[in-house]
Write an enzyme that holds these catalytic residues in place. Sequence first.
Site, PDB file in Angstrom:
ATOM      1  N   GLN A  49       0.825  -1.205   0.000  1.00 32.94           N
ATOM      2  CA  GLN A  49       0.000   0.000   0.000  1.00 32.94           C
ATOM      3  C   GLN A  49       0.863   1.261   0.000  1.00 32.94           C
ATOM      4  OE1 GLN A  49      -2.709   0.429   3.306  1.00 32.94           O
ATOM      5  NE2 GLN A  49      -4.034   1.817   2.155  1.00 32.94           N
ATOM      6  N   GLN A  76       2.189   1.696  -3.420  1.00 29.57           N
ATOM      7  CA  GLN A  76       1.138   2.140  -4.322  1.00 29.57           C
ATOM      8  C   GLN A  76       0.870   3.635  -4.156  1.00 29.57           C
ATOM      9  OE1 GLN A  76      -0.423   0.596  -6.697  1.00 29.57           O
ATOM     10  NE2 GLN A  76      -2.157   1.939  -7.120  1.00 29.57           N
ATOM     11  N   GLU A  77       0.904   4.116  -2.927  1.00 31.90           N
ATOM     12  CA  GLU A  77       0.568   5.506  -2.657  1.00 31.90           C
ATOM     13  C   GLU A  77       1.651   6.468  -3.133  1.00 31.90           C
ATOM     14  OE1 GLU A  77      -2.259   6.842  -1.608  1.00 31.90           O
ATOM     15  OE2 GLU A  77      -3.075   4.820  -1.737  1.00 31.90           O
ATOM     16  N   SER A  78       2.929   6.124  -2.947  1.00 29.20           N
ATOM     17  CA  SER A  78       3.979   7.113  -3.184  1.00 29.20           C
ATOM     18  C   SER A  78       5.202   6.589  -3.915  1.00 29.20           C
ATOM     19  CB  SER A  78       4.456   7.662  -1.832  1.00 29.20           C
ATOM     20  OG  SER A  78       5.067   6.617  -1.074  1.00 29.20           O
ATOM     21  N   TYR A 105      -7.973  -0.935  -6.729  1.00 32.49           N
ATOM     22  CA  TYR A 105      -7.044  -0.567  -5.664  1.00 32.49           C
ATOM     23  C   TYR A 105      -6.811  -1.754  -4.725  1.00 32.49           C
ATOM     24  CZ  TYR A 105      -5.043   2.211  -1.829  1.00 32.49           C
ATOM     25  OH  TYR A 105      -4.228   2.717  -0.852  1.00 32.49           O
TER      26      TYR A 105
END
Length: 312
Positions: A29, A32-34, A128
């Site tokens: 996660q 995925q975010e950054s 997601y």
Amino acid sequence: MINVPNGWGPLVEEAAKTAGLPVSVAAAQLKQESNWDPRAGSSAGAQGIAQFMPDTWAAYGEGGDVTDPEDAIPAYGRYMAALRNEVKPLAGDDADQLVRLTLAAYNAGPGAVAQHKGVPPFAETQRYVATILDGGQIEFSPGCEAPTGGKAWDGDLGDGEWTAPLPGGKFTSGYGRRNVPGVPEWAQNHMGLDFATPGAGSRPGGPVIAPTDLRITGFNDTDGCVIAKVDNDDDPDFGFAFCHLNSWGVKKGQKLTRGDVIGTEGNRGQFGMSTHLHIEIYRPDAPDVVFPYQGFNIDPQPILREKGAWPA
């Protein structure tokens, strides 16, 4: 903790423990975010390695620096723990479902999860959740074990004997001869069917699921293909190839039941393409590891329609 950069593995492990999530899921996660960039930002105002919005950071950042992973990763753990507690009543004792609902709450908000009593039927949210669960297994799990939450599609499997391999996907291209600009002559004979999630563009798409019980027999990494055989007592041992996947979370020899997640729709392959699922079916006498143009391909459409696995 494998594949976590910059010595942040212990921070991720502690945050996962705080959140009550598998550590591989927490790592996937954050990536995925950054993509592990502490100074990442978005046009909407999200900041840092966990992409906190200002109000959320004010609530969970404990006065730290949102661009400092030493502050942001523990705050991520606290925030995910709060989301997990909010959706836990919906999951009951199902640990797999609890992971999915927590990820969905992060993406769509806990209110949407409560409203739909599960992962909301939003293509973005479903992508997601599937992308993180697949990434957790493939990139951050020693031995590629499936993380809790990565076992089965939790949406509608339909009323057919089999189920559609790309939930929410639409039929886009049929079997047989076609004329696609930029594709060489040998590839103009389309050996399967294409389905695509509307609006996916070139991003990772929706979850690709087993239409019936399958046994994983091999892979074609160049074209992002997972190769399988039917593994039940009721149907011929058709071969399958699920191709152009962005990622997958299965291993050779693994047995899947109808609805288990194979991977995530993508655009991996030899030619430039938009995100879609290319699916092939082979005659039962095909070898376990089989490729197109070897004489074993058959048109998947009549089989999928007969088995009730055609998209709505």
